[in-house]
Design an enzyme around this catalytic site. Structure first.
Site, short mmCIF file in Angstrom:
data_model
loop_
_atom_site.label_atom_id
_atom_site.label_comp_id
_atom_site.label_asym_id
_atom_site.label_seq_id
_atom_site.Cartn_x
_atom_site.Cartn_y
_atom_site.Cartn_z
N GLU A 761 0.89 -1.17 0.00
CA GLU A 761 0.00 0.00 0.00
C GLU A 761 0.92 1.21 0.00
OE1 GLU A 761 -2.82 1.39 3.14
OE2 GLU A 761 -3.30 -0.74 2.96
N CYS A 795 -1.66 8.84 4.23
CA CYS A 795 -1.61 8.41 2.83
C CYS A 795 -2.80 8.99 2.08
CB CYS A 795 -1.70 6.89 2.70
SG CYS A 795 -0.84 6.01 3.97
#
Ligand SMILES: Cc1cc2nc3c(=O)[nH]c(=O)nc-3n(C[C@H](O)[C@H](O)[C@H](O)COP(=O)(O)OP(=O)(O)OC[C@H]3O[C@@H](n4cnc5c(N)ncnc54)[C@H](O)[C@@H]3O)c2cc1C
Length: 1004
Positions: A761, A795
């Site tokens: 990720e 993120c």
């Protein structure tokens, strides 16, 4: 008289009121016991019966809210379409978007259906116009010819006009002069009416907004004073103010600034109202502001008592739907006694019910702060009315309701005590019922009269439509002939033992035994809850975690490898039970882990609570998922054999996590790998080993065998690299930068032996696309939360805001103003919005990027930040999407203007190659869905912020340069940690198919 500047009392260690989160039934039983003996519901219903019948026989004027809701109930697509058009259409500056919005909303409704043929809606919005518009308007997203477009624009113009006319029914005037004129005219035929003017606009986002609202209130008070007829605050017109309009950070966390800035502003208004001897009421807003608003109220009252001891016009609104309402009234009476005053108190039921319910669910608090049955709110209203009447020596009660039963009950209670009081209604509503109530009654009625331009009206109007359009609403049922008068006036005085909604803990199906429990959170606006966290933030011990030298990696991997068969053979249910125990333990230790996160990762308290709750959620969600998705299953096949699919661990998983969610991401990776049967080498970020170490210890206490999970703390380029490269590594789960993910990928590819799966990720250049139907205030709230919360070090954080050119100037100005309102500083302080960035290296890198942007782009605005490792949140305007090629992992926002079709903007965003999160702000529903489907992006959020993905609700993870998938916290995550095996057994091997021949085979 000159007074020293005054301020709020210091923050209390104990709240004035009991907790907002108490057992609803117990609160109700107590209230019922305190209802005045003079209250007889059958008598009230009998009094109200003829009023209701008369209204039904002689309905409200066609433009009244009641009629609108009868013709277009919001439970139907037509009503919803109308409400949405009312909310958005008038602010859309460009014709093309207005056409698209109108087509989108009208397209899904059936205004030409026979049941609408009779309606008498205001001129211009007749069914024929709407039906016609459907013929002319392009289908959303479709091609349009010139003729059609001309037709469409005509229809849009007519619809716009109709919405304007509709809106006008709910404001008394566009400005105070016009409103006063209207009031004067109305009083010719209704001399009993008084007005309380409400200058529309709430929730200032910037200092400029707040100053504008302040000036508008001050101007209104001056006008009302000039027009006053004397007679004191009861007889004269007054004003209603919202404290949230006077200061952009009217929040409990910003208490000190509220004292410094809001209080003096509010005082100038109170002073002017006192000098004019008129009623000034502070409107009631959201529950989390209640304690703060009482502090503000008392500070103002105290000063008013000193400077205007004769004035009896100061007041506030109390919301009966709050479980604390009865206590608020006693508190207001106490303040009045303490300062020798008399207040005017408006009792309302409350306007933000849906928002309060959602907020409680999201926070995971133990109960709701508002009642969950409509009749409970009614009971509370009656109990509060009784209390107000009891305090008649210090309170002049003002009962604001349109409910005939409630009105009749109040009249009876007040009569029995010979108490003075007034009734209140909203302009454009309740006129018909009060026509009946007033029949010769000679009772004073005050009309709450919004004043303002269309643009400011819309949010107000939609709130009224929602609040009164609910099925449970009295106004909605009043004109619905299918509801009998007896049932409309049924007694509310029977508390339901069960709540009307599942408690927040049951949000994900928890029934007390089964399902997933929503992790318990906390409300930092409540003193008792806040203190545990403040204490933890300063006192939690942070252990030093020794680095494990690189040469220990081999031993670690060997030990984990040896432990694998036994852990993998542990029954799935037991592994899941370990996770559940871990989740429960973490929940018990919420403040401790928050304290640790503040100290080690420099997160603000609110962010810490969310993060620990996310970690708890991962434990519970993966436990549940494991038992469903990883269980062995029988597969179909021919007779004479059995086929079964089994999933099991792959071996030793290496989990490498980042510092920005040192608990949640770390926990998510580790428990997913473990529950799938793997043993785990967990490498936390170098910056945040203490949080990780304590969570690993917690997992061991919860039952993960010591040799099934090892914390391997050390630098990424040595320890991390050694773990990845080790021959016993059976899988890698990584969250971090795209560059490091590539390095890991190459290292894995270079290894001999089995091909090792990588779950990665990675980063994103996350964008938000805003079209001209969006509500600027909502956009700016979403931008500030998504771009700057957690110092932009998420993120999912917003990096690139793409705004339609027609509304860009306004939004950019508001962002600049909102930036100035952010508090940057020590994350342990409640008032801090943005803490420091993680370390000096990050600080230097972001600072370099900011300097580059200072040269290349136009500065929009910047927050103030103290010296140290802080980056002041900042926004720059750039020319085009393609100018943003690198992710700046900090509170730095790029803004671009766009024109033309939004599809093109999505194409440009796709071309950046990242695909993590996307925000869309549009009221054109079909556009939202279309853009989402065009975007190659993992998490799309429409009309909200784009951070804070919730496990099992918004599974998180992207595509392209943003990661490999599967999404964390989603249904497809766990299988990726597994190896699969099918077992096929020839059940007829012993010489024949006995089951088939005996007729017992399942497929015979
Ligand atoms: C003059 C005036 C001033 C006002 N000022 C304010 C203010 O300052 N702040 C504010 O918040 N509101 C304010 N309001 C709005 C007021 O709260 C609404 O008008 C009111 O909710 C409608 O009440 P009712 O008695 O007319 O209707 P009713 O239909 O009898 O009651 C509706 C009430 O029930 C509540 N309700 C609906 N479903 C449920 C449920 N399942 N469980 C529990 N409760 C439920 C609604 O939220 C609403 O409060 C004001 C209203 C008036 C008339």
């Amino acid at each position: 008289m000159d007074h020293a500047p005054f301020s709020l009392s210091p923050r209390r260690s104990q709240d004035r009121l009991p907790s907002p989160y108490r057992d609803e039934h117990a609160v109700l039983v107590d209230l019922i016991a305190r209802l005045p003996a003079s209250l007889s519901w059958p008598a009230a219903a009998a009094a109200a019966w003829p009023w209701v019948r008369a209204v039904r026989e002689k309905p409200a004027p066609f433009w009244a809210m009641e009629s609108l809701l009868r013709d277009y109930p919001i439970s139907r697509p037509e009503g919803l379409a109308l409400m949405r058009l009312a909310e958005a259409l008038l602010r859309v500056p460009d014709a093309a978007t207005a056409v698209a919005l109108t087509a989108d909303q009208l397209g899904r409704a059936h205004f030409d259906a026979p049941e609408f043929s009779h309606h008498k809606m205001i001129s211009g919005l007749s069914s024929s116009i709407i039906a016609l518009s459907k013929r002319f308007l392009p289908e959303a997203g479709g091609e349009t010819g010139l003729f059609q477009r001309l037709g469409a624009q005509t229809v849009v113009a007519a619809t716009t006009r109709a919405i304007q006319l509709m809106g006008r029914q709910f404001v008394l005037g566009r400005h105070i002069g016009e409103a006063l004129h209207e009031a004067r005219a109305t009083r010719h035929s209704h001399p009993e009416l008084r007005f309380s003017y409400d200058m529309l606009g709430e929730g200032a986002r910037t200092e400029a907004d707040a100053r504008r609202y302040l000036a508008s209130y001050a101007d209104a008070i001056a006008h009302i004073a000039r027009a006053a007829r004397g007679g004191g605050p009861e007889a004269a017109d007054g004003i209603s103010i919202k404290l949230s309009a006077l200061f952009p950070r009217y929040e409990d966390a910003h208490r000190a600034r509220v004292g410094d800035t809001l209080l003096p502003r509010a005082w100038t208004l109170v002073q002017a109202a006192a000098q004019a001897d008129m009623n000034l009421t502070i409107d009631a807003e959201e529950c989390d502001r209640l304690e703060l608003s009482l502090d503000v109220f008392e500070a103002l009252a105290f000063r008013a008592a000193a400077e205007f001891p004769q004035w009896r016009g100061f007041g506030l609104a109390v919301q009966a739907y709050q479980t604390r309402a009865r206590h608020v009234i006693d508190e207001v009476a106490r303040i009045a006694h303490a300062h020798g005053q008399r207040f005017m108190v408006r009792l309302v039921k409350g306007a933000y019910w849906d928002g309060e319910i959602k907020r409680a669910q999201e926070m995971g608090v133990s109960a709701y702060p508002v009642y969950t049955h409509k009749h409970h709110t009614d009971i509370s209203y009656l109990a509060c009315a009784g209390a107000l009447i009891d305090h008649a020596d210090v309170i002049y009660p003002q009962f604001a309701t349109h409910n005939a039963g409630t009105i009749a009950a109040i009249q009876a209670m007040a009569r029995s005590r010979n108490a003075a009081y007034e009734m209140q209604r909203l302009h454009g509503m309740g006129e018909a019922i009060y026509r009946e109530v007033l029949h010769g009654a000679g009772m004073p009625v005050r009309v709450y009269a919004p004043v303002g331009e269309h643009r400011d009206l819309l949010a107000y109007l939609v709130r009224r439509l929602l609040e009164n359009g609910a099925n449970s609403s009295f106004v909605h049922q009043l004109t619905d002939d299918s509801v009998t008068i007896d049932s409309l006036l049924a007694s509310p005085l029977h508390p339901s033992p069960e709540g009307g909604l599942p408690l927040p803990v049951a949000l994900y199906g928890w029934d007390g035994h089964r399902g997933r429990r929503n992790p318990a959170g906390a409300d930092l606006a409540v003193a008792a809850e806040r203190q545990r966290f403040e204490l933890a933030a300063t006192s939690t011990r942070m252990d030093t975690v020794p680095e494990a030298p690189v040469d220990t990696v081999h031993d670690t991997m060997t030990r984990l490898h040896a432990a694998f068969p036994s852990w993998n053979a542990t029954p799935l249910a037991e592994r899941a039970a370990v996770l559940r125990r871990a989740g429960d333990a973490l929940e018990m230790r919420l403040p401790e882990f928050c304290g640790l996160l503040v100290r080690e990762a420099h997160k603000t308290l609110g962010d810490c609570i969310s993060e620990v709750r996310e970690a708890i959620d991962f434990c519970r969600y993966y436990a549940e998922q494991a038992e469903t998705t990883l269980a062995s299953r029988t597969l179909p096949g021919p007779t004479g054999e059995s086929n079964t699919l089994h999933l099991h661990g792959r071996g030793v998983f290496v989990c490498i996590s980042p510092w920005n969610f040192p608990l949640a991401i770390f926990a998510g990776q580790v428990v997913a790998a473990l529950v799938a049967g793997n043993t785990v080498a967990a490498k936390p970020a170098e910056q945040t080993p203490a949080v990780a170490a304590r969570f690993v210890a917690l997992l061991h206490e919860a039952g993960v065998p010591a040799d099934a999970l090892t914390l391997q703390h050390g630098p990424g380029h040595t320890t991390g690299a050694a773990l990845v490269a080790h021959p016993l590594t059976a899988g890698v789960c990584f969250t971090g930068s795209t560059a490091v993910a590539r390095t890991i990928n190459r290292a894995l590819a270079a290894k001999e032996g089995p091909i090792v799966p990588l779950i990665a990720e990675t980063g994103g250049i996350n964008a938000m696309v805003v079209d001209s139907t969006a509500l600027p205030e909502q956009v700016v709230d979403a931008v500030v939360q998504s771009g700057f919360r957690s110092a932009g070090q998420r993120c999912s954080a917003l990096r690139l805001l793409c705004v339609h050119e027609d509304i860009a100037d306004g939004i950019i100005e508001m962002i600049s103003g909102a930036l100035h309102e952010l508090s940057v500083g020590d994350p342990a302080l409640l008032a801090t919005d943005v803490g420091p960035v993680i370390d000096q290296e990050a600080h230097d890198a972001i600072s370099r990027q900011v300097r580059r942007l200072e040269n290349e782009a136009r500065l929009i605005g910047r927050a103030k930040a103290p010296a140290g490792r802080f980056i002041a949140p900042v926004a720059f305007e750039v020319a085009k999407v393609a100018d943003v090629q690198t992710e700046i992992f900090g509170p730095v926002l790029h803004v671009v203007r766009w024109s033309g079709e939004p599809d093109g903007v999505i194409a440009e965003i796709n071309a950046l190659g990242y695909g993590l999160t996307l925000g869309l702000q549009t009221r054109i529903d079909s556009r939202g869905l279309r853009l989402a489907s065009l975007a190659r992006i993992g998490n799309v959020y429409v009309n909200r912020n784009m951070i804070g993905a919730v496990v099992g609700v918004q599974p998180f993870g992207g595509e392209g340069l943003s990661g490999t998938g599967p999404k964390a916290g989603g249904p497809h995550y766990l299988p990726r940690f597994c190896a699969e095996q099918t077992v096929t057994i020839n059940t007829a091997a012993a010489g024949g198919n006995a089951a088939l021949l005996a007729g017992t085979a399942p497929d015979t």
